[in-house]
Design a protein around this motif. Sequence first.
Motif, mmCIF file in Angstrom:
data_model
loop_
_atom_site.group_PDB
_atom_site.id
_atom_site.type_symbol
_atom_site.label_atom_id
_atom_site.label_comp_id
_atom_site.label_asym_id
_atom_site.label_seq_id
_atom_site.Cartn_x
_atom_site.Cartn_y
_atom_site.Cartn_z
ATOM 1 N N LYS A 1 -1.737 -23.932 22.670
ATOM 2 C CA LYS A 1 -0.709 -23.387 23.534
ATOM 3 C C LYS A 1 0.580 -23.893 23.303
ATOM 4 O O LYS A 1 1.616 -23.454 23.282
ATOM 5 C CB LYS A 1 -0.906 -23.524 25.037
ATOM 6 C CG LYS A 1 -2.318 -22.315 25.387
ATOM 7 C CD LYS A 1 -2.474 -22.398 26.794
ATOM 8 C CE LYS A 1 -2.994 -23.533 27.405
ATOM 9 N NZ LYS A 1 -3.399 -23.432 28.670
ATOM 10 N N LYS A 2 0.645 -25.470 22.980
ATOM 11 C CA LYS A 2 1.944 -26.147 22.682
ATOM 12 C C LYS A 2 2.349 -25.533 21.336
ATOM 13 O O LYS A 2 3.826 -25.577 21.171
ATOM 14 C CB LYS A 2 1.669 -27.503 22.988
ATOM 15 C CG LYS A 2 1.401 -28.214 24.366
ATOM 16 C CD LYS A 2 1.048 -29.597 24.261
ATOM 17 C CE LYS A 2 1.048 -30.182 25.661
ATOM 18 N NZ LYS A 2 0.972 -31.533 25.602
ATOM 19 N N GLU A 3 1.431 -25.313 20.471
ATOM 20 C CA GLU A 3 2.028 -25.105 19.022
ATOM 21 C C GLU A 3 2.659 -23.644 19.022
ATOM 22 O O GLU A 3 3.731 -23.642 18.288
ATOM 23 C CB GLU A 3 0.740 -25.342 18.167
ATOM 24 C CG GLU A 3 0.041 -26.474 17.993
ATOM 25 C CD GLU A 3 -1.055 -26.447 16.983
ATOM 26 O OE1 GLU A 3 -1.700 -25.388 16.664
ATOM 27 O OE2 GLU A 3 -1.431 -27.527 16.572
ATOM 28 N N SER B 1 3.907 -21.183 28.168
ATOM 29 C CA SER B 1 2.433 -20.934 28.026
ATOM 30 C C SER B 1 2.061 -19.805 29.486
ATOM 31 O O SER B 1 1.180 -19.103 29.122
ATOM 32 C CB SER B 1 1.422 -21.810 28.431
ATOM 33 O OG SER B 1 1.977 -22.761 29.698
ATOM 34 N N SER B 2 3.142 -19.745 30.197
ATOM 35 C CA SER B 2 2.719 -18.791 31.339
ATOM 36 C C SER B 2 2.746 -17.186 30.659
ATOM 37 O O SER B 2 2.323 -16.475 31.518
ATOM 38 C CB SER B 2 3.729 -18.917 32.486
ATOM 39 O OG SER B 2 5.150 -18.256 31.879
ATOM 40 N N LEU B 3 3.361 -17.158 29.558
ATOM 41 C CA LEU B 3 3.488 -15.858 29.085
ATOM 42 C C LEU B 3 2.538 -15.348 28.057
ATOM 43 O O LEU B 3 2.343 -14.314 27.502
ATOM 44 C CB LEU B 3 4.764 -15.633 28.328
ATOM 45 C CG LEU B 3 6.125 -15.708 29.263
ATOM 46 C CD1 LEU B 3 7.380 -15.799 28.222
ATOM 47 C CD2 LEU B 3 5.992 -14.836 30.290
ATOM 48 N N ILE B 4 1.499 -16.209 27.741
ATOM 49 C CA ILE B 4 0.580 -16.060 26.691
ATOM 50 C C ILE B 4 -0.650 -15.096 27.587
ATOM 51 O O ILE B 4 -0.876 -15.463 28.556
ATOM 52 C CB ILE B 4 -0.229 -17.408 26.353
ATOM 53 C CG1 ILE B 4 0.576 -18.185 25.842
ATOM 54 C CG2 ILE B 4 -1.361 -17.088 25.350
ATOM 55 C CD1 ILE B 4 0.066 -19.601 25.369
ATOM 56 N N HIS C 1 16.055 -23.230 15.726
ATOM 57 C CA HIS C 1 14.439 -23.770 15.784
ATOM 58 C C HIS C 1 13.692 -22.630 16.001
ATOM 59 O O HIS C 1 12.732 -22.753 15.062
ATOM 60 C CB HIS C 1 14.509 -24.436 17.405
ATOM 61 C CG HIS C 1 13.053 -24.951 17.455
ATOM 62 N ND1 HIS C 1 12.424 -26.242 17.330
ATOM 63 C CD2 HIS C 1 11.910 -24.247 17.989
ATOM 64 C CE1 HIS C 1 11.038 -26.188 17.713
ATOM 65 N NE2 HIS C 1 10.832 -25.007 18.023
ATOM 66 N N VAL C 2 14.276 -21.485 16.523
ATOM 67 C CA VAL C 2 13.149 -20.365 16.365
ATOM 68 C C VAL C 2 13.186 -19.905 15.047
ATOM 69 O O VAL C 2 12.128 -19.296 14.588
ATOM 70 C CB VAL C 2 13.798 -19.340 17.486
ATOM 71 C CG1 VAL C 2 13.240 -18.020 17.614
ATOM 72 C CG2 VAL C 2 13.755 -19.888 19.055
ATOM 73 N N PRO D 1 8.221 -19.301 17.184
ATOM 74 C CA PRO D 1 7.363 -19.436 18.385
ATOM 75 C C PRO D 1 6.790 -17.981 18.922
ATOM 76 O O PRO D 1 7.669 -17.044 18.792
ATOM 77 C CB PRO D 1 8.028 -20.280 19.398
ATOM 78 C CG PRO D 1 9.616 -19.995 19.052
ATOM 79 C CD PRO D 1 9.634 -19.901 17.572
ATOM 80 N N ARG D 2 5.865 -18.041 19.113
ATOM 81 C CA ARG D 2 5.195 -16.470 19.547
ATOM 82 C C ARG D 2 5.324 -16.290 21.113
ATOM 83 O O ARG D 2 5.609 -15.176 21.387
ATOM 84 C CB ARG D 2 3.535 -16.619 19.487
ATOM 85 C CG ARG D 2 3.226 -16.515 18.250
ATOM 86 C CD ARG D 2 1.555 -16.951 17.645
ATOM 87 N NE ARG D 2 0.731 -15.926 18.665
ATOM 88 C CZ ARG D 2 -0.664 -15.786 18.588
ATOM 89 N NH1 ARG D 2 -1.214 -16.970 17.855
ATOM 90 N NH2 ARG D 2 -1.152 -15.080 19.165
#
Length: 298
Positions: free
Chosen positions: A236-238, A191-194, A180-181, A186-187
């Motif tokens: 954020k979900k994307e 979301s806690s890491l954004i 998947h990655v 994914p970045r």
Amino acid sequence: MISAALVKELREKTGAGMMDCKKALTECNGDITAAVDWLREKGIAKAEKKASRIAAEGLADVVVNGNVAYLYELNSETDFVAKNQKFIDLLNTVGQICVEADAKCEKCVLAASHNGQTGEEIIVAATAVIGEKLSLRRVTRVEKADDEVFGIYKHNGGKIVVLSVIKGTDELVAKDVCMHVAMYNPRYLDSSLIDQETLDKEAEMIKTEIANDPKNASKPEAIIEKMVVGRLAKFKKEICLVDQPFVKDPSVTVEQFLKSHNSSAVAYVRYEVGEGMEKRNDDFAAEVAAQAAAAQNK
């Protein structure tokens, strides 16, 4: 007696390995100019001429030693050389050095000793033999706990390599996450890491997009704010692994897929060979034309 300082000077001039430099100086009775010529005649000093070339092709790989894994990228100038067995052998040697030195970065590998040579000397020597600039771009060391598993996925022979750490016991589940990655890149894990700067920048962009849309001209400020919040949540979900639709079953998120297997995501590292680097733009026809013209002018 050949001094270490003289060997060092010759190595800096030619890029050849330490032992080759010492042998050259011995053969030439300490004459450094003659030693340079000797190395060039033997084809050992080729690496010097290649130092300024772009090496953005190559392969990435990962090697695991117990609870520690090492992900690394070895670059070459062309994709053709990356398929060469000598290059593959060098790639495997770099993996061995990562384990032996418990390397935390590429500098650790270059400085580490392996069979009487440093990692840097081994790569320089391979550059001379293979005929292209070779370079170790990066190394990442990842450690897991006993109740976690590594997942590994290699795409296109190592053009993209992903390592995941999953809390659980199923390595196939961890590999599926890696796939998947590799696909969606994914970045962030969640979301806690954004970082706040990224969120603020995206929020400003969303506000500008909404303001530039004539359909929103008459909408109250409170509605506009709700639109910003909604679009930011979608953003954020994307970009977060756990919130993305799972590659093998888009009806569930990655987090839901993992939960169904009594697992959860801990970390991941994704390498794509040459990402962010300037690529060679070889014009074969122009090169042939230039060589033909040079031949006519002789």
